[in-house]
Every structure is written in structure tokens, then in C-alpha cells.
Enzyme design. Structure first.
Site, PDB file in Angstrom:
ATOM      1  N   SER A 154       0.920  -1.122  -0.032  1.00 50.25           N
ATOM      2  CA  SER A 154       0.056  -0.018   0.124  1.00 50.25           C
ATOM      3  C   SER A 154       0.935   1.396  -0.126  1.00 50.25           C
ATOM      4  O   SER A 154       0.253   2.317  -0.499  1.00 50.25           O
ATOM      5  CB  SER A 154      -1.006   0.026   1.104  1.00 50.25           C
ATOM      6  OG  SER A 154      -1.736  -1.041   1.383  1.00 50.25           O
ATOM      7  N   HIS A 175      -2.055  -3.087  -6.456  1.00 51.85           N
ATOM      8  CA  HIS A 175      -2.611  -2.525  -5.018  1.00 51.85           C
ATOM      9  C   HIS A 175      -4.216  -2.747  -4.943  1.00 51.85           C
ATOM     10  O   HIS A 175      -4.868  -2.250  -5.607  1.00 51.85           O
ATOM     11  CB  HIS A 175      -2.229  -1.079  -4.808  1.00 51.85           C
ATOM     12  CG  HIS A 175      -2.762  -0.587  -3.554  1.00 51.85           C
ATOM     13  ND1 HIS A 175      -3.082   0.510  -3.188  1.00 51.85           N
ATOM     14  CD2 HIS A 175      -3.179  -1.271  -2.329  1.00 51.85           C
ATOM     15  CE1 HIS A 175      -3.671   0.636  -2.038  1.00 51.85           C
ATOM     16  NE2 HIS A 175      -3.538  -0.379  -1.454  1.00 51.85           N
ATOM     17  N   GLU A 187      -5.070  -0.498  -8.224  1.00 54.84           N
ATOM     18  CA  GLU A 187      -3.965   0.363  -8.737  1.00 54.84           C
ATOM     19  C   GLU A 187      -2.838  -0.393  -9.124  1.00 54.84           C
ATOM     20  O   GLU A 187      -2.432  -1.027  -8.691  1.00 54.84           O
ATOM     21  CB  GLU A 187      -3.601   1.402  -7.691  1.00 54.84           C
ATOM     22  CG  GLU A 187      -4.471   2.504  -7.100  1.00 54.84           C
ATOM     23  CD  GLU A 187      -3.918   3.265  -6.001  1.00 54.84           C
ATOM     24  OE1 GLU A 187      -3.850   4.545  -6.249  1.00 54.84           O
ATOM     25  OE2 GLU A 187      -3.428   2.848  -5.079  1.00 54.84           O
ATOM     26  N   ASN A 225      -4.057   6.436  -1.693  1.00 53.73           N
ATOM     27  CA  ASN A 225      -3.480   6.528  -0.268  1.00 53.73           C
ATOM     28  C   ASN A 225      -2.922   7.947  -0.056  1.00 53.73           C
ATOM     29  O   ASN A 225      -2.966   8.468   1.317  1.00 53.73           O
ATOM     30  CB  ASN A 225      -2.768   5.442   0.143  1.00 53.73           C
ATOM     31  CG  ASN A 225      -3.579   4.255   0.330  1.00 53.73           C
ATOM     32  OD1 ASN A 225      -4.585   4.338   0.819  1.00 53.73           O
ATOM     33  ND2 ASN A 225      -2.908   2.925   0.726  1.00 53.73           N
TER      34      ASN A 225
END
Length: 432
Positions: A154, A175, A187, A225
Site C-alpha cells: 500500500s 494494489h 491500482e 492513499n
């Protein structure tokens, strides 16, 4: 605050997101290639994320190997997957025959030699660089020479992970979002040496899994994120300024977010963010504004819903409507140490500050090339982070604000944050 949603703008936002999702799957000419055929996949890590990825792969008709370090761990993973299909059948959402077919296509093992004939390996182990590097050394030694190797990290630097192998061109990030068999976003992360074939294969895998795949550059937190961290940081600033967690959560759910940031933190576990913060402590500039409320909650053993208390206290899994005296005491002490006089924040102020933090971070990562196009940012936030679709995403929202007011508010945000805050040039939002 300017009205964030208008019926005409909402209709435009939904049309925009439909087109943006289609465009997100298009790679630039220099990265286009024919994807590899992926028939057999190995997933390393039998925890919640790894088993969710296995289910997503099985639902796409692939053969899967689930590998972990010992028999007890892989058995726990096996039970999670078996129970998933039992629940699907008992709920009438899947026939027993189809469930049996899906479960016949996977095996669990502790034997690294089982990687020899897979087309793709997806690592989904503990979020620690040294652990992942060691796993990738073992994958590199066990997988066939043409196999692609993906990490589900992440936040970690994928170049550092790829350096543990002899085939950095075959390494990419995939991801997934938890639960991986439910969440629609994927992702696909490009490291420095990732080949066009590896990228094309990752994007094609996302489509095959029924997900919206978005290409991201290799930067801390990638697209989603990184923006979410900026949003959460601004929400923590608002706690010190005078809001309570429930004020922030209610204002943002009223705006259309699926959950507020503090309810989300409790659900996912405060220790996840705490672990990341401790890992970054040595490199954090002491002049930057840092809110330590979450750290103190974790030190008290309040790790969120799983321990019965985090920002909120929980009884039978249900959150109390307001925060308790322990949390309020920590927040008031943090405000005092900052030398701030607490003032209540209106819901509209909370909403706008949270949106502006996302907008600013989106501008920074676009300037750095972490996202290919502005619309990709909006796809990531609406598909993976509960951002209100009626607002179209932070970029779409910003484009529909008065330019002078937006610039003035961003400057105010910058000044309030203090040292280290970088104000974005929003001219990067022009184009698709």
C-alpha cells in the site's frame, strides 16, 4: 461554502465518471504492449487480503495456488475461502455446482516449488519492507523465468522490492483494496524498470477481474492513499482546531462520503496508521505540524472497533454516538499543547477544508506524474475511497468552484498547516 452539489452538476459528474473509468484503462503509446496470458496465479500470504485476492481470481476462472509459511496459516486461509463459498451457497447467491467448480481450481501449500509453473505471483504479506524483500528473493528463486511478480504493498517503494530480484522488469505493483473480491479499484503501479508487457498484463488482469484498473507511479501511497493521507491529516488538524471526531464524521457523511475518516480509522484499526507513523518518525521534520492524538489512543490500547474502543467506544459492535471523556481529554490536551483556542467548526467549514486538502494533494501528485491524467484521480477516489460520486471526485469538484475563492482558500489552508505544506499549482487540472 458554495453549494457542492447541484442536480445539473451531479448529472454531469456521473457522466464524467463513466467516461473517466473508460479512459483510465488506456495506457500511453510508449507503455502499450500485448499482455501476457495469465492462466495460473500464485498468491503469497493467506491472510484476509491474500484470501480475498484468491477469491477474486477464482471468480475470474483462473487456477490459483495459495502459499504461506506453515500449515496452520494456510489452513486458516483455506477455511476463509471455504466459508466464503459456503455462505454464498446458503444465501442462494451461487449454486453448489458452481461453488464446487471454483473450489476445484485452487490449492494451498507451503512448498515454494509450486511457483515453478505459474504465470503471475502476487505477494500479499505483512507491510514491512524487509519481510517483502525476503519474500521476493524466495519468489525470484522459485518462479519460472518469465513469470511476472507483483506486490500488493500500500505504501512501500516498489523499486526497493524489485531490487531483491534478478528481474526488475517483471516486477509491478497490484494494489488491491480490502475486501479484494468486493472492491472495484485496482491500482497498477509502475516501478522504474517495469516493462510495458508487465503493465499491460496488470491492466488486463484488472479488467478480467471486473475491476477498474488505474495506472499509478511509484510514490508513497500511490494515488489513493497519498490523497487520503492528506485528507485524514487535515481532519486531524480540525480536531485540534475545535471539532470533535463525530463533528467531522457527520459533516462528511452529510456531504455524501460513505463513512467519516475517524469511523473508517476505527474500522480498519488505528494500529495500521500507528505502525506507519512510527516507521516514518525518524525522517519526520519536527517543524511540521503533527497531530499525535491517534498515537496516544494506540498507547492506551484503543486500536479501534476490534478492541472495543478507538476514537469511539463500541458496545456489541455499535459505536457510541459521541466520543467519550478519554478521547475528548486527549484532543483538548493536544489543542492546549499547540497553543490553540478551540472554536467549534461549522459543517460547511469541515467539508470544504477536507475537500481542499484532497484537491491540493491531487495537484501535487499530478505535477509529479504519479497519476497519468486528472480524471484518473477522480476514478481512484470514487471507486476506492467512498468519495461522493455526485461530486465527481476532487478534481471535478475543484473545476466547479469559483477560481478566486478556491485560490484564497488554498492559501489559507497552506498558512494554517504551517511549515512543510506545499501549495499545488492547479493548472495541472486542465485537460482530461
Amino acid at each position: 461554502m458554495e453549494t457542492p452539489v447541484h442536480p445539473i452538476v451531479e448529472a454531469q459528474a456521473l457522466d464524467y465518471l463513466l467516461a473517466a473509468r473508460r479512459q483510465a484503462g488506456l495506457l500511453p503509446d510508449e507503455w502499450r504492449a500485448s499482455p501476457r496470458e495469465v492462466r495460473r496465479v500464485a498468491v503469497i500470504g493467506a491472510g484476509t487480503m491474500g484470501t480475498g485476492i484468491v477469491i477474486a481470481l477464482l471468480e475470474a476462472g483462473m487456477a490459483v495456488v495459495l502459499l504461506d509459511r506453515d500449515d496452520g496459516v494456510v489452513e486458516q486461509g483455506r477455511q476463509r475461502i471455504v466459508q466464503h463459498y459456503e455462505r454464498r451457497v446458503s444465501a442462494g447467491k451461487m449454486s453448489g455446482e458452481l461453488a464446487a467448480t471454483r473450489q476445484s481450481a485452487w490449492v494451498v501449500t507451503t512448498d515454494w516449488a509450486s511457483l515453478a509453473d505459474v504465470d503471475l505471483v502476487i505477494e500479499a504479506v505483512y507491510e514491512d519492507l524487509a519481510v517483502k524483500q525476503e519474500v521476493f528473493r524466495r519468489i525470484d528463486a522459485s518462479a519460472g523465468p518469465d513469470a511476472l511478480l507483483a506486490t500488493n504493498t500500500s505504501y512501500l517503494n516498489i523499486d526497493d522490492i524489485a531490487a531483491a530480484t534478478r528481474r526488475p522488469r517483471n516486477v509491478l505493483g497490484l494494489h488491491f483494496f480490502s475486501p479484494a473480491h468486493v472492491m472495484r479499484l485496482l491500482e497498477v503501479v509502475r516501478a522504474a524498470q517495469t516493462s510495458p508487457v508487465a503493465l499491460a498484463t496488470g491492466m488486463a488482469l484488472g479488467a478480467r477481474l471486473g475491476k477498474t484498473a488505474v495506472l499509478a507511479g511509484n510514490a508513497f501511497g500511490f494515488i489513493g492513499n497519498r490523497i487520503y493521507n492528506a485528507y485524514r491529516r487535515e481532519c486531524e488538524f480540525m480536531l485540534e482546531d475545535g471539532a470533535w471526531p463525530e463533528d467531522v464524521d457527520r459533516a462528511l457523511t452529510a456531504l455524501g462520503f460513505a463513512m467519516g475518516p475517524f469511523a473508517v480509522a476505527d474500522m480498519s484499526g488505528l494500529d495500521i496508521a500507528w505502525r506507519m507513523r512510527r516507521a516514518q518518525a525518524a525522517t519526520r521534520d519536527p517543524r511540521e505540524r503533527y497531530v499525535s492524538i491517534l498515537d496516544h489512543l494506540c498507547e492506551l490500547g484503543r486500536l479501534g472497533r476490534k478492541t472495543g474502543a478507538g476514537y469511539y467506544a463500541y458496545v456489541d459492535g455499535r459505536a457510541a454516538p459521541t466520543t467519550d471523556d478519554v478521547v475528548r481529554g486527549l484532543i483538548e490536551r493536544s489543542s492546549t499543547q499547540r497553543g490553540m483556542t478551540r472554536r467549534a467548526l461549522a459543517p460547511e467549514t469541515i467539508q470544504r477544508r477536507a475537500l481542499l486538502a484532497m484537491v491540493n494533494e491531487a495537484g501535487l501528485l499530478l505535477a509529479e506524474g504519479v497519476a497519468l491524467r486528472p480524471s484518473d484521480v477522480d476514478v481512484v477516489l470514487t471507486e476506492g475511497y467512498g468519495f461522493p460520486r455526485a461530486l465527481g471526485g476532487p478534481v471535478f469538484w475543484a473545476r466547479h468552484q469559483a477560481a478566486e475563492r478556491l485560490a484564497a482558500d488554498l492559501q489559507a489552508l497552506c498558512e494554517a498547516a504551517g511549515h512543510g505544506f506545499v501549495r499545488a499549482d492547479l493548472s495541472v487540472f486542465s485537460g482530461n
